[in-house]
Scaffold this active site. Sequence first.
Site, short mmCIF file in Angstrom:
data_model
loop_
_atom_site.label_atom_id
_atom_site.label_comp_id
_atom_site.label_asym_id
_atom_site.label_seq_id
_atom_site.Cartn_x
_atom_site.Cartn_y
_atom_site.Cartn_z
N ASP A 30 1.03 -1.31 -0.11
CA ASP A 30 0.02 0.07 -0.07
C ASP A 30 0.89 1.38 0.05
OD1 ASP A 30 -1.96 2.31 0.96
OD2 ASP A 30 -3.26 0.50 1.13
N ASN A 31 0.62 2.33 -0.93
CA ASN A 31 1.34 3.52 -0.63
C ASN A 31 0.85 4.63 0.14
OD1 ASN A 31 -0.69 4.43 -2.26
ND2 ASN A 31 0.22 5.01 -3.99
N LEU A 58 2.04 0.58 -6.34
CA LEU A 58 1.89 -0.76 -7.28
C LEU A 58 2.33 -0.49 -8.77
CD1 LEU A 58 0.83 -3.71 -6.53
CD2 LEU A 58 -1.49 -2.94 -7.14
N SER A 123 -17.10 -3.42 -8.66
CA SER A 123 -18.19 -2.49 -7.95
C SER A 123 -19.48 -2.80 -8.86
CB SER A 123 -17.56 -1.05 -7.96
OG SER A 123 -18.67 -0.27 -7.46
N ALA A 124 -20.56 -2.54 -7.68
CA ALA A 124 -21.83 -2.50 -8.69
C ALA A 124 -21.92 -1.40 -9.38
CB ALA A 124 -23.02 -2.36 -7.43
N TYR A 147 -13.98 6.42 -12.79
CA TYR A 147 -14.00 5.48 -11.60
C TYR A 147 -14.37 4.19 -12.25
CZ TYR A 147 -14.88 2.49 -7.69
OH TYR A 147 -14.92 1.66 -7.01
N LYS A 151 -13.15 0.15 -13.69
CA LYS A 151 -13.49 -1.11 -12.81
C LYS A 151 -13.97 -2.13 -14.25
CE LYS A 151 -12.75 -0.34 -8.51
NZ LYS A 151 -11.75 -0.97 -8.02
N ARG A 229 -30.27 1.82 -1.50
CA ARG A 229 -28.88 1.08 -1.74
C ARG A 229 -28.77 -0.28 -0.89
NH1 ARG A 229 -29.33 4.41 -4.98
NH2 ARG A 229 -27.82 5.96 -5.59
N ARG A 290 -28.40 14.41 -6.39
CA ARG A 290 -27.06 14.61 -6.99
C ARG A 290 -26.72 13.94 -8.30
NH1 ARG A 290 -22.75 11.22 -3.23
NH2 ARG A 290 -23.86 9.51 -4.04
N GLY A 292 -25.85 12.02 -11.64
CA GLY A 292 -25.50 10.42 -11.72
C GLY A 292 -25.94 9.54 -10.82
P1 NAD Z 1 -9.50 2.73 0.59
O1 NAD Z 1 -9.15 4.14 -0.23
O2 NAD Z 1 -9.78 2.73 1.71
O3 NAD Z 1 -8.42 1.53 0.11
C1 NAD Z 1 -7.57 1.46 -1.08
C2 NAD Z 1 -6.15 1.52 -0.94
O4 NAD Z 1 -5.36 1.41 -1.99
C3 NAD Z 1 -5.76 2.57 0.08
O5 NAD Z 1 -5.08 2.19 1.29
C4 NAD Z 1 -4.76 3.29 -0.78
O6 NAD Z 1 -3.74 3.88 -0.11
C5 NAD Z 1 -4.27 2.29 -1.66
N1 NAD Z 1 -3.70 2.37 -3.06
C6 NAD Z 1 -4.42 3.10 -4.16
N2 NAD Z 1 -3.65 3.31 -5.18
C7 NAD Z 1 -2.41 2.62 -4.73
C8 NAD Z 1 -1.27 2.33 -5.54
N3 NAD Z 1 -1.15 2.95 -6.73
N4 NAD Z 1 -0.25 1.45 -5.01
C9 NAD Z 1 -0.42 1.18 -3.64
N5 NAD Z 1 -1.66 1.27 -3.01
C10 NAD Z 1 -2.55 2.05 -3.48
O7 NAD Z 1 -10.80 2.20 -0.26
P2 NAD Z 1 -11.61 0.99 0.11
O8 NAD Z 1 -12.99 1.39 0.26
O9 NAD Z 1 -11.29 -0.11 0.89
O10 NAD Z 1 -11.89 0.17 -1.39
C11 NAD Z 1 -11.02 -0.82 -1.76
C12 NAD Z 1 -11.40 -1.29 -3.44
O11 NAD Z 1 -12.58 -1.77 -3.30
C13 NAD Z 1 -11.04 -0.33 -4.23
O12 NAD Z 1 -10.76 -0.82 -5.50
C14 NAD Z 1 -12.49 0.20 -4.55
O13 NAD Z 1 -12.56 1.01 -5.72
C15 NAD Z 1 -13.36 -0.91 -4.25
N6 NAD Z 1 -14.65 -0.64 -4.04
C16 NAD Z 1 -15.05 0.15 -2.89
C17 NAD Z 1 -16.35 0.57 -2.47
C18 NAD Z 1 -16.63 1.33 -1.52
O14 NAD Z 1 -17.71 1.76 -1.37
N7 NAD Z 1 -15.70 1.53 -0.42
C19 NAD Z 1 -17.22 -0.25 -3.39
C20 NAD Z 1 -17.04 -1.00 -4.49
C21 NAD Z 1 -15.66 -1.07 -4.75
C1 WQD Z 2 -25.76 6.43 -1.10
C2 WQD Z 2 -27.24 7.02 -1.14
C3 WQD Z 2 -27.16 8.96 -2.29
C4 WQD Z 2 -24.54 11.39 0.48
C5 WQD Z 2 -20.88 5.06 -4.26
C6 WQD Z 2 -20.42 4.80 -5.61
C7 WQD Z 2 -20.13 3.47 -5.89
C8 WQD Z 2 -19.58 2.63 -4.84
C9 WQD Z 2 -20.22 2.89 -3.64
C10 WQD Z 2 -17.39 1.96 -5.44
C11 WQD Z 2 -27.41 7.81 -2.43
C12 WQD Z 2 -27.39 9.32 -0.72
C13 WQD Z 2 -25.49 10.31 0.06
C14 WQD Z 2 -25.11 12.51 1.21
C15 WQD Z 2 -27.22 11.68 0.64
N1 WQD Z 2 -18.18 2.75 -4.46
N2 WQD Z 2 -26.73 10.38 -0.19
N3 WQD Z 2 -26.58 12.42 0.98
O1 WQD Z 2 -23.40 6.71 -4.46
O2 WQD Z 2 -24.54 4.24 -3.84
O3 WQD Z 2 -22.24 4.85 -4.32
O4 WQD Z 2 -20.07 4.41 -3.23
O5 WQD Z 2 -17.37 1.43 -6.21
O6 WQD Z 2 -19.36 3.14 -7.29
O7 WQD Z 2 -21.03 5.62 -6.69
O8 WQD Z 2 -23.10 5.51 -2.36
O9 WQD Z 2 -22.93 6.45 -0.11
O10 WQD Z 2 -22.59 8.12 -2.10
O11 WQD Z 2 -24.77 7.06 -1.59
O12 WQD Z 2 -28.48 11.65 0.29
O13 WQD Z 2 -24.49 13.23 1.50
O14 WQD Z 2 -27.13 8.15 -0.26
O15 WQD Z 2 -27.86 10.06 -3.00
O16 WQD Z 2 -28.94 7.43 -2.68
P1 WQD Z 2 -23.41 5.38 -3.90
P2 WQD Z 2 -23.09 6.82 -1.54
#
Ligand code: NAD
Ligand code: WQD
Length: 331
Positions: A30-31, A58, A123-124, A147, A151, A229, A290, A292
């Site tokens: 992790d960076n 990475l 991701s969904a 983003y 994916k 959600r 919001r 999107g």
């Molecule tokens: P996060 O940001 O907490 O964790 C990602 C980690 O990757 C961080 O610690 C960051 O420092 C590290 N990182 C990023 N780029 C890097 C690089 N080039 N080299 C080394 N380390 C690097 O995010 P998270 O919520 O734990 O998400 C983890 C994964 O799951 C991500 O790929 C994210 O896109 C995916 N994801 C997250 C969600 C969500 O809502 N949290 C939903 C769907 C998918």
């Molecule tokens: C959830 C609901 C908002 C903030 C995002 C990414 C998705 C995935 C998960 C990575 C929605 C509402 C939110 C606020 C609000 N990440 N909301 N007020 O948009 O479902 O998904 O995170 O892959 O790719 O798009 O999650 O938590 O932002 O929003 O009313 O201040 O809450 O409109 O209905 P989202 P979210």
Amino acid sequence: MILVTGGAGFIGSHTCVELLDAGYEVAIIDNLCNSQRDSIDKIKQITGKDVKFYEEDLVNKEAVEKIFEENKIDAVIHFAGLKAVGESVQIPLRYYHNNILSTLVLCETMAKYGCKKLVFSSSATVYGNPHTVPIKEDFPRSTTNPYGSTKLMIEDILTDLHVSDNEWSIVLLRYFNPIGAHASGLIGENPNGIPNNLVPYIAQVAIGKLDHLNVFGDDYPTKDGTGVRDYIHVVDLSKGHVKALEKANSCTGVNTYNLGTGTGYSVLEILHAYEKACGKTLKYEIAPRRAGDIPECYADTEKSFTELGWKAELDIAQMCADSWRFTQNNL
Ligand code: NAD
Ligand code: WQD
């Protein structure tokens, strides 16, 4: 040994805990671009076990090769990536560079060292605006932001990789909305700046850092007009990764699974569940939609249950209680 990329982050750190508890040895790269070093100490504190930590990027091929040189890596769980939807629209090149190049470097190095088992954090978001819910894994894919495009592209890159060499075993996990924190209160989600996501935002209202929640739209065709959600506890999600790893160990191919609970909650339902958890009334205002956002999104969980033997167990009350405990300890 399992290499966990992004293992200092929110989902990665929880997954390291589950892997160590299940008896796996773990190395993390992790960076720290979106996490802190102390999450590594906390993983050790929770599990009483050691992990190897490489503070490296990475995209740095030499650094990644050194890890494979120094360790016998059996499989990789690939979390590392940038994940803020809005930011990805502002600085798309950074997102494509980081998320795509890191995956290419990782896979090239894995191939070089004969390690061909990979679990990837998708991701969904790749379902775009689904024509119906619940969402099944074979629904059409589309994205509306850079983003999400990373994916989708990585899913395609990994699929092409398997076509070129059928010894690869790849599991694509499509997460719905991960929230909550570890029951210890030691690790959780603590984004920099003003949170984009709902539950981290509500947590900051509850702790008094922010005044009120803006509810983005109350005129959606949903149960109460606010967005729906599929929120999933990060510990349940992490356990899904251990199951996915077992799947990767047992067969080759590309297998895709939803990780969600199968139940949708509205913004207001989450707000009220959080009020119960923290024992306070939380202020909110209705704000415009919001850009999107989609009205409704929740998973069909049949495939992950039948093929991985996994299902989410923790409910919304637990998710909010664990988030609140972490927030009180850390903010
Ligand atoms: P996060 O940001 O907490 O964790 C990602 C980690 O990757 C961080 O610690 C960051 O420092 C590290 N990182 C990023 N780029 C890097 C690089 N080039 N080299 C080394 N380390 C690097 O995010 P998270 O919520 O734990 O998400 C983890 C994964 O799951 C991500 O790929 C994210 O896109 C995916 N994801 C997250 C969600 C969500 O809502 N949290 C939903 C769907 C998918
Ligand atoms: C959830 C609901 C908002 C903030 C995002 C990414 C998705 C995935 C998960 C990575 C929605 C509402 C939110 C606020 C609000 N990440 N909301 N007020 O948009 O479902 O998904 O995170 O892959 O790719 O798009 O999650 O938590 O932002 O929003 O009313 O201040 O809450 O409109 O209905 P989202 P979210």
